[in-house]
Design an enzyme around this catalytic site. Sequence first.
Site, PDB file in Angstrom:
ATOM      1  N   PRO A 103       4.050   8.731  11.577  1.00 29.41           N
ATOM      2  CA  PRO A 103       3.269   8.331  10.406  1.00 29.41           C
ATOM      3  C   PRO A 103       1.773   8.454  10.669  1.00 29.41           C
ATOM      4  O   PRO A 103       1.356   8.511  11.833  1.00 29.41           O
ATOM      5  CB  PRO A 103       3.646   6.855  10.204  1.00 29.41           C
ATOM      6  CG  PRO A 103       4.784   6.582  11.092  1.00 29.41           C
ATOM      7  CD  PRO A 103       4.825   7.634  12.148  1.00 29.41           C
ATOM      8  N   PRO A 104       0.959   8.495   9.625  1.00 29.75           N
ATOM      9  CA  PRO A 104      -0.488   8.601   9.798  1.00 29.75           C
ATOM     10  C   PRO A 104      -1.047   7.424  10.604  1.00 29.75           C
ATOM     11  O   PRO A 104      -0.558   6.307  10.477  1.00 29.75           O
ATOM     12  CB  PRO A 104      -1.026   8.541   8.367  1.00 29.75           C
ATOM     13  CG  PRO A 104       0.108   8.829   7.477  1.00 29.75           C
ATOM     14  CD  PRO A 104       1.348   8.446   8.208  1.00 29.75           C
ATOM     15  N   GLY A 105      -2.028   7.714  11.416  1.00 26.85           N
ATOM     16  CA  GLY A 105      -2.733   6.661  12.133  1.00 26.85           C
ATOM     17  C   GLY A 105      -2.037   6.117  13.360  1.00 26.85           C
ATOM     18  O   GLY A 105      -2.427   5.087  13.898  1.00 26.85           O
ATOM     19  N   LYS A 152      -1.663  10.440  16.894  1.00 25.94           N
ATOM     20  CA  LYS A 152      -1.257  11.805  17.250  1.00 25.94           C
ATOM     21  C   LYS A 152      -2.458  12.635  17.711  1.00 25.94           C
ATOM     22  O   LYS A 152      -2.411  13.279  18.756  1.00 25.94           O
ATOM     23  CB  LYS A 152      -0.569  12.480  16.049  1.00 25.94           C
ATOM     24  CG  LYS A 152       0.695  11.748  15.624  1.00 25.94           C
ATOM     25  CD  LYS A 152       1.391  12.429  14.469  1.00 25.94           C
ATOM     26  CE  LYS A 152       0.603  12.374  13.187  1.00 25.94           C
ATOM     27  NZ  LYS A 152       0.438  10.988  12.674  1.00 25.94           N
ATOM     28  N   THR A 153      -3.523  12.582  16.927  1.00 29.31           N
ATOM     29  CA  THR A 153      -4.724  13.314  17.300  1.00 29.31           C
ATOM     30  C   THR A 153      -5.251  12.813  18.637  1.00 29.31           C
ATOM     31  O   THR A 153      -5.621  13.593  19.518  1.00 29.31           O
ATOM     32  CB  THR A 153      -5.810  13.142  16.219  1.00 29.31           C
ATOM     33  OG1 THR A 153      -5.239  13.462  14.952  1.00 29.31           O
ATOM     34  CG2 THR A 153      -6.998  14.019  16.479  1.00 29.31           C
ATOM     35  N   HIS A 207       1.967 -14.574 -13.685  1.00 27.28           N
ATOM     36  CA  HIS A 207       2.549 -13.308 -13.244  1.00 27.28           C
ATOM     37  C   HIS A 207       2.810 -13.341 -11.733  1.00 27.28           C
ATOM     38  O   HIS A 207       3.924 -13.077 -11.271  1.00 27.28           O
ATOM     39  CB  HIS A 207       1.585 -12.169 -13.609  1.00 27.28           C
ATOM     40  CG  HIS A 207       2.058 -10.799 -13.238  1.00 27.28           C
ATOM     41  ND1 HIS A 207       2.533  -9.907 -14.163  1.00 27.28           N
ATOM     42  CD2 HIS A 207       2.134 -10.192 -12.038  1.00 27.28           C
ATOM     43  CE1 HIS A 207       2.888  -8.789 -13.537  1.00 27.28           C
ATOM     44  NE2 HIS A 207       2.644  -8.937 -12.244  1.00 27.28           N
ATOM     45  N   GLU A 208       1.789 -13.718 -10.978  1.00 27.70           N
ATOM     46  CA  GLU A 208       1.945 -13.753  -9.518  1.00 27.70           C
ATOM     47  C   GLU A 208       2.932 -14.837  -9.096  1.00 27.70           C
ATOM     48  O   GLU A 208       3.739 -14.631  -8.183  1.00 27.70           O
ATOM     49  CB  GLU A 208       0.589 -13.978  -8.830  1.00 27.70           C
ATOM     50  CG  GLU A 208      -0.490 -12.946  -9.140  1.00 27.70           C
ATOM     51  CD  GLU A 208      -0.034 -11.511  -8.938  1.00 27.70           C
ATOM     52  OE1 GLU A 208       0.869 -11.265  -8.114  1.00 27.70           O
ATOM     53  OE2 GLU A 208      -0.569 -10.631  -9.636  1.00 27.70           O
ATOM     54  N   HIS A 236       6.370 -13.451  -9.314  1.00 26.86           N
ATOM     55  CA  HIS A 236       6.745 -12.660  -8.128  1.00 26.86           C
ATOM     56  C   HIS A 236       7.162 -13.595  -6.998  1.00 26.86           C
ATOM     57  O   HIS A 236       8.175 -13.392  -6.334  1.00 26.86           O
ATOM     58  CB  HIS A 236       5.553 -11.843  -7.630  1.00 26.86           C
ATOM     59  CG  HIS A 236       5.209 -10.649  -8.467  1.00 26.86           C
ATOM     60  ND1 HIS A 236       6.142  -9.722  -8.850  1.00 26.86           N
ATOM     61  CD2 HIS A 236       4.026 -10.211  -8.968  1.00 26.86           C
ATOM     62  CE1 HIS A 236       5.547  -8.768  -9.564  1.00 26.86           C
ATOM     63  NE2 HIS A 236       4.258  -9.052  -9.648  1.00 26.86           N
ATOM     64  N   ASP A 242       4.316  -2.523 -10.960  1.00 29.07           N
ATOM     65  CA  ASP A 242       5.585  -3.146 -10.566  1.00 29.07           C
ATOM     66  C   ASP A 242       6.767  -2.311 -11.041  1.00 29.07           C
ATOM     67  O   ASP A 242       7.730  -2.086 -10.297  1.00 29.07           O
ATOM     68  CB  ASP A 242       5.712  -4.539 -11.200  1.00 29.07           C
ATOM     69  CG  ASP A 242       4.653  -5.500 -10.692  1.00 29.07           C
ATOM     70  OD1 ASP A 242       4.177  -5.301  -9.560  1.00 29.07           O
ATOM     71  OD2 ASP A 242       4.311  -6.447 -11.420  1.00 29.07           O
TER      72      ASP A 242
HETATM   73  P1  ADP Z   1      -3.089  10.260  13.643  1.00 24.28           P
HETATM   74  O1  ADP Z   1      -3.628  11.540  14.154  1.00 24.28           O
HETATM   75  O2  ADP Z   1      -1.726   9.950  14.141  1.00 24.28           O
HETATM   76  O3  ADP Z   1      -3.178  10.125  12.154  1.00 24.28           O
HETATM   77  P2  ADP Z   1      -5.328   9.245  15.047  1.00 24.28           P
HETATM   78  O4  ADP Z   1      -5.033   9.715  16.414  1.00 24.28           O
HETATM   79  O5  ADP Z   1      -6.316  10.055  14.276  1.00 24.28           O
HETATM   80  O6  ADP Z   1      -4.006   9.093  14.215  1.00 24.28           O
HETATM   81  O7  ADP Z   1      -5.801   7.736  15.138  1.00 24.28           O
HETATM   82  C1  ADP Z   1      -6.902   7.238  14.417  1.00 24.28           C
HETATM   83  C2  ADP Z   1      -7.574   6.121  15.182  1.00 24.28           C
HETATM   84  O8  ADP Z   1      -6.721   4.990  15.263  1.00 24.28           O
HETATM   85  C3  ADP Z   1      -7.878   6.485  16.602  1.00 24.28           C
HETATM   86  O9  ADP Z   1      -9.129   7.062  16.703  1.00 24.28           O
HETATM   87  C4  ADP Z   1      -7.791   5.160  17.329  1.00 24.28           C
HETATM   88  O10 ADP Z   1      -9.007   4.458  17.231  1.00 24.28           O
HETATM   89  C5  ADP Z   1      -6.764   4.400  16.549  1.00 24.28           C
HETATM   90  N1  ADP Z   1      -5.426   4.510  17.145  1.00 24.28           N
HETATM   91  C6  ADP Z   1      -4.347   5.079  16.563  1.00 24.28           C
HETATM   92  N2  ADP Z   1      -3.272   4.991  17.345  1.00 24.28           N
HETATM   93  C7  ADP Z   1      -3.647   4.361  18.457  1.00 24.28           C
HETATM   94  C8  ADP Z   1      -2.969   3.979  19.657  1.00 24.28           C
HETATM   95  N3  ADP Z   1      -1.686   4.239  19.838  1.00 24.28           N
HETATM   96  N4  ADP Z   1      -3.688   3.347  20.606  1.00 24.28           N
HETATM   97  C9  ADP Z   1      -4.996   3.086  20.416  1.00 24.28           C
HETATM   98  N5  ADP Z   1      -5.686   3.419  19.327  1.00 24.28           N
HETATM   99  C10 ADP Z   1      -5.043   4.052  18.335  1.00 24.28           C
HETATM  100 ZN    ZN Z   2       3.029  -7.757 -10.570  1.00 19.81          ZN
HETATM  101 MG    MG Z   3      -4.716  12.853  13.000  1.00 16.57          MG
END
Ligand code: ADP
Ligand code: ZN
Ligand code: MG
Length: 601
Positions: free
Chosen positions: A180-182, A185-186, A400-401, A404, A478
Site C-alpha cells: 500500500p502507499p506510504g 517502498k521508495t 446524524h452522528e 452512527h 454514507d
Molecule cells: P511508498 O513509496 O511505499 O509510498 P515512501 O517510501 O515514499 O512510501 O514513504 C514515505 C515516507 O514515509 C518516508 O519518507 C518515511 O519518512 C516514511 N516511512 C514510510 N515507511 C516507513 C518505514 N517502514 N519506516 C520508516 N519510515 C517510513
Molecule cells: Zn453520516
Molecule cells: Mg513511493
Amino acid sequence: MSIFVGVNFFTENDKKDVNCFTYSHFMEEVHSGSIAEVTIQGPNIFGLTKRGEKFNTYAPFNPELVKDLLAQNVVVTAKPMEQDFSFWQLIIPWIPFIVMLGLGIYSVRQMQTHGNNVMGLSKSSAKIAEEKKIKIKFDDIAGVDEAKQELMEVVDFLKEPQKFQKLGGKIPRGFLLVGPPGTGKTLLAKAVAGEAGVPFFSIAGSAFVEVFVGVGASRVRDLFAQAKKNSPCIIFIDEIDAVGRQRGHHFGGSDERDQTLNQMLVEMDGFDSTQTVIVVAATNRADVLDHALLRPGRFDRRIVVPLPDAIGREKILAIHMKKVPVHDDVKLGVLARSTPGFSGADLANLVNESALLAARHGRSTVRMTDFEEAKDKVIMGAARRSFVLADEEKRLTAYHEAGHAIVSVYTVGSDPIHKATILPRGDAMGMVVSLPETDRTAFTYEGLIARIMMSMGGKIAEELIFGSNKVTTGASADIKAATILARKMVVEFGMSPRLGFLYCDIINSSYFSTKEISESTAQIIDEEVRAILSSCYEGAKSTIIQHKAQLKKLAEALLEKETLSGEEVKYICDSDETKSSDTDDSVDSINISQTTDMNQI
Ligand code: ADP
Ligand code: ZN
Ligand code: MG
C-alpha cells in the site's frame, strides 16, 4: 530592401564627401549630361559628376538605365554584388535570422533526444533523477523486516557481483515491491542504493505514459542506457502499474502504453552478464500487471511491503521521534497500539504534526497530548473552528452522528468507537471514527455488515427525529460507502448465497473487452446487493428505534461538548441501561473505518 540601409559601400576616405542623390535627381543629372562615371553594383550606383562631386544613389530595377548612361557617354563600370562587401557587412543584417534558425535547430534536437514530443511538452517529467550519494540506510526503515532481509541480498549482489557469478549463477535482475502507499517502498529502494553505495536512477511510471506514441518507449531506452553506463547501479521505477498494465485490455490510448511496456521488456532482457544493474519497481496494484513483466529474468522477485503491525509501528515511531525532542510522558507502545492501519508515512506525518502542535503551544518538548491531538488531526483532518454551523444544522448533525454511534455501539461485530464529533473537519460536517482494537488482516461477514449498518445510522436517526421532510443530503457519502461495501461482499468476497463462490471483476472488465458477466448474473448481483443493503437498513433502523433514548442523550452530549471520546460514548449508552453486548473481539478490519459526513449538495 531595407536590409541594406545603413550599410555603406565606400571606403573610409570616400565617405566624407559623398552626396546622396535621389534617383530622380540622379536621372536629371544623367539627362543633363553632367555625370562623368558610375559604378553599378546591383541596385546601388555610385559615381562622379563632371563637377567632380561624388555621389551615390539607389536605383529601382530599370533595364533602360545603362542604355541612357551610355547615350550620355558616361563611363559605366559594373561590379558584382559581393565584391566590396566585407564579411560583416553581409552578415549583420542576417543575424536575427541566423539566431532564429539556430534556435529552431536546437529545439528540434531537443525534441529528438526526448522523444518526438512537440515543443518540449512535459519535458520536465521526463527527467531521469539520478542520485549519486544516497544516505538512506536500512536502519532508517522499520516494520518491514522480511522485505529488508530480501533486499540485503541485493546489496550483496551489487557489492560483489563476481562472487555470485563465479559458479555460473545469474544475478536476479528485477525486484517488484508490492504494498500500500506510504509503507516505505521508495525508501527501501533508496536504502539498497545507500547501503551498496551505488547510483540510484529513478523515474515514475506515469512519466512514461504520454499522449504521443513513442515518447514513453524512448524514455525507457534513455533510462536504461544511462544506467548501463553507470553499472553497478539501481534503476527504480515507481508506480509501474501506470505503464505495466496488461496489454490489450484497455480502451483508448493503449498504443503508447503497449509500446512503452514492450520497450521495457526488451530492455529487461537486454543486459549482458558484465552489467550489474538491478531494476526495482514499486506498485500497489500487482494484480493488474502484465504477466510478461513477471516472467523469469524480468520482475521475477516479488517482495511484499505490508502495513506495519503494532511492533513495527512502535519502531517506526521511534525512528521518526529521534528528530524531535520528546517528553518523558510519551508512551510509544500506547501510541503504536492506537494507530492500527497507519502506514509508515502516516506515522512520520503524525510525529511531524505533533511537533508542530507542541511548537504552537509554546512547549519545548513534544508531549503525549500533542500526539493525541495530532492523531485526531491525521485521522479526521484539521478542525475548522471558524466554520460555525447554524443551530438547526448543528442539531441535525448531532443526531446524524449520534445515529452512527448508536448503531455501532449496539451492533455485534463493530469496531469500538474512537471519537464522535460534530466539529467540522476538512470538508466533513461531523464524523464518527471507529478503530479496530488490534491489528487484523481480514474482514468478517459480521464486521462488514456492522459497517454497512453503521453508515446507515446517520440518515435513519435524522428521519426518526426530524421526519422524512427534513432529511438532508448529508448522507450521500454514507450511502456511497455502504453500497460499495455491499457490492464488494457480493462480487469479490463470495458472501452472497445466490451468487456463491464466484468472482466477478466488474471494475476491471470494461464494456469493450470480452464480457465476463452475463446479463442474468449482473441481475443477480444487483438483487443481492439490494438484499444486503435493505436487510442492513432494517437492522439499523430497529436498533435506533430501540435505543431512541440513548440516541437523544448522545446527541445532546455532542451538542454540548462537540467531541466525545469512545469511552464517553460508551458511558452515555450504558448509563441507564444494563450492559448490552457490543464488541466482539474476533472481528476486525485492517483499516480505520469512519463515517464522514460531507457538507455537499
Ligand atoms: P511508498 O513509496 O511505499 O509510498 P515512501 O517510501 O515514499 O512510501 O514513504 C514515505 C515516507 O514515509 C518516508 O519518507 C518515511 O519518512 C516514511 N516511512 C514510510 N515507511 C516507513 C518505514 N517502514 N519506516 C520508516 N519510515 C517510513
Ligand atoms: Zn453520516
Ligand atoms: Mg513511493
